[in-house]
Design an enzyme around this catalytic site. Structure first.
Site, short mmCIF file in Angstrom:
data_model
loop_
_atom_site.label_atom_id
_atom_site.label_comp_id
_atom_site.label_asym_id
_atom_site.label_seq_id
_atom_site.Cartn_x
_atom_site.Cartn_y
_atom_site.Cartn_z
N SER A 18 7.66 55.32 -5.57
CA SER A 18 8.58 55.04 -4.47
C SER A 18 9.84 54.44 -5.09
O SER A 18 9.79 53.94 -6.22
CB SER A 18 7.94 54.09 -3.46
OG SER A 18 7.42 52.95 -4.11
N GLU A 20 13.58 52.18 -4.57
CA GLU A 20 14.33 51.21 -3.77
C GLU A 20 15.83 51.36 -4.03
O GLU A 20 16.26 51.49 -5.18
CB GLU A 20 13.88 49.80 -4.14
CG GLU A 20 14.54 48.72 -3.32
CD GLU A 20 13.88 47.37 -3.54
OE1 GLU A 20 12.64 47.28 -3.40
OE2 GLU A 20 14.60 46.43 -3.87
N ASP A 112 16.36 35.37 1.23
CA ASP A 112 17.11 34.27 0.62
C ASP A 112 18.38 34.06 1.41
O ASP A 112 18.92 35.00 2.00
CB ASP A 112 17.48 34.63 -0.82
CG ASP A 112 16.27 34.58 -1.73
OD1 ASP A 112 15.50 33.61 -1.62
OD2 ASP A 112 16.10 35.51 -2.53
N ASP A 164 0.38 30.92 -3.91
CA ASP A 164 1.13 32.14 -3.66
C ASP A 164 0.22 33.25 -3.14
O ASP A 164 0.58 34.00 -2.22
CB ASP A 164 1.78 32.58 -4.98
CG ASP A 164 3.11 33.22 -4.74
OD1 ASP A 164 4.10 32.48 -4.65
OD2 ASP A 164 3.14 34.45 -4.59
N GLN A 182 7.51 41.51 -7.36
CA GLN A 182 8.72 41.18 -8.08
C GLN A 182 8.63 41.88 -9.44
O GLN A 182 7.53 42.12 -9.93
CB GLN A 182 8.78 39.64 -8.26
CG GLN A 182 10.01 39.13 -8.93
CD GLN A 182 11.26 39.51 -8.14
OE1 GLN A 182 11.74 40.63 -8.29
NE2 GLN A 182 11.76 38.61 -7.32
N PHE A 222 19.36 37.56 -13.33
CA PHE A 222 18.66 37.72 -12.06
C PHE A 222 17.22 37.22 -12.20
O PHE A 222 16.69 36.53 -11.32
CB PHE A 222 18.71 39.19 -11.62
CG PHE A 222 18.27 39.35 -10.19
CD1 PHE A 222 19.01 38.80 -9.16
CD2 PHE A 222 17.12 40.04 -9.88
CE1 PHE A 222 18.60 38.92 -7.84
CE2 PHE A 222 16.70 40.17 -8.56
CZ PHE A 222 17.44 39.61 -7.54
N HIS A 272 6.68 51.40 -8.00
CA HIS A 272 7.88 51.25 -7.16
C HIS A 272 9.04 50.95 -8.11
O HIS A 272 8.98 49.99 -8.89
CB HIS A 272 7.68 50.10 -6.18
CG HIS A 272 8.84 49.90 -5.25
ND1 HIS A 272 9.05 50.69 -4.14
CD2 HIS A 272 9.86 49.00 -5.26
CE1 HIS A 272 10.14 50.29 -3.50
NE2 HIS A 272 10.65 49.27 -4.17
#
Ligand code: FAD
Length: 302
Positions: A18, A20, A112, A164, A182, A222, A272
């Site tokens: 997939s 993004e 965020d 988490d 992530q 990042f 992904h």
């Protein structure tokens, strides 16, 4: 490992991918986004997702991109949606608008603030307070497929990996049917996390989020803000290439190829890709994974 025993070297395992994308800010970015979508579409992804800018800043652009995907392509789009900067009623309206546009898949996130990752989140008065509440809210509005995030190195605000994973379990209980991680660079980190998630009784697919490193410095910055670690070996691979984009691209392809092929050998079949709206590197990695472009319907010989 003996190459005969390596699925990545041994025929084409049943890989699913997939992609993004992020919504474009201007006409030029729009053109490059759609070039990337058209290049990657023939690889028949399970779905393609479109992000929602930090602070909820891209609501209209995300909606417009997803709606165009529904109208003009055969792809199955997923719209990212966050709790930030809007009341429950406003978010519910966005969800209803997606349903009307024919979108049945939402990636539900807390989000965020506009300042980006690392800045403090505070819920909008009257807004959804957590990603879990958002998942439940979306499921109340219709039979959506809801994907959520997962953090192999834990979310920076989380006390521990176990806390988490508790949050992930709550999101699944609220109706999430898939998670995307992530990005990470050490496959062991993801595989260990997957073991712990399964031990906790969570059985939804946990798709590894793969980021091909188009620009090492940007990715490292990042990563720092999102709690993803950048191993020294990765930094060393890009060392001295600041002014050599051609070699950087080749290294980026080699690094990503190594990562995904090792995951295939560990039994992973779903990937992904964070495409950054650039198709070439992702296309090449998918080719290595054994994916081939499907011919367009009108080019199939009678
Ligand atoms: P959450 O599920 O909110 O979990 C993060 C932490 O919040 C938890 O570890 C926990 O400490 C706390 N928490 C959450 N729920 C509870 C609860 N019920 N009880 C107690 N504590 C809780 N951001 C955007 O702005 N737009 C995007 O399009 C976007 N897409 C993303 C896609 C993926 C695959 C990923 C991994 C992240 C994405 N993000 C996006 C970033 C994300 O919004 C941030 O990381 C944000 O800080 C956390 O939101 P979350 O839904 O990912 O995590």
């Amino acid at each position: 490992m003996n190459s005969a025993l390596r699925p990545s070297r041994n025929g084409h395992p049943s890989i699913r991918v997939s992609f993004e994308f992020f919504p474009p800010k201007n006409a030029e970015m729009e053109t490059s986004l759609w070039e990337s979508i058209h290049r990657l579409a023939p690889l028949d992804p399970s779905f393609v997702s479109v992000t929602y800018g930090a602070g909820g800043t891209t609501r209209e652009r995300t909606h417009a991109t997803v709606a165009r995907l529904v109208q003009e392509t055969e792809l199955k789009p997923a719209a990212h949606l966050t709790c930030v900067g809007a009341s429950r009623e406003e978010i519910d309206d966005v969800v209803r608008a997606y349903a009307q546009a024919g979108v049945r898949h939402i990636v539900a996130l807390r989000g965020d603030p506009a300042e980006g990752p690392g800045s403090t989140f505070s819920a909008h008065p009257g807004g959804y307070e957590t990603s879990t509440a958002l998942v439940a809210g979306i499921k109340r509005l219709g039979d959506f497929d809801v994907t959520v995030s997962a953090y192999p190195e834990k979310h920076p605000e989380s006390g521990s990996i176990d806390d988490d994973i508790d949050v992930l379990a709550a999101k699944v209980d609220a109706g999430a049917t898939r998670a995307i991680t992530q990005f990470f660079f050490e496959n062991e980190t993801y595989l260990r996390y997957l073991d712990r998630v399964r031990q906790r009784g969570i059985n939804i697919p946990i798709l590894p989020g793969i980021v091909p490193v188009q620009n090492f410095r940007q990715t490292a910055n990042f990563a720092k803000r999102t709690g993803a670690s950048v191993p020294r070996w990765l930094a060393e691979r890009f060392e001295g290439l600041e002014n050599d984009p051609a070699t950087r691209r080749l290294i980026a392809a080699a690094v990503a190829a190594e990562q995904v092929l090792d995951l295939v050998d560990a039994g992973i079949e779903d990937f992904h890709f964070y495409t950054m709206n650039k198709a070439d590197l992702v296309y090449a990695i998918c080719h290595l994974l054994g994916l081939r472009a499907k011919p367009a319907p009108d080019s199939i010989a009678a």
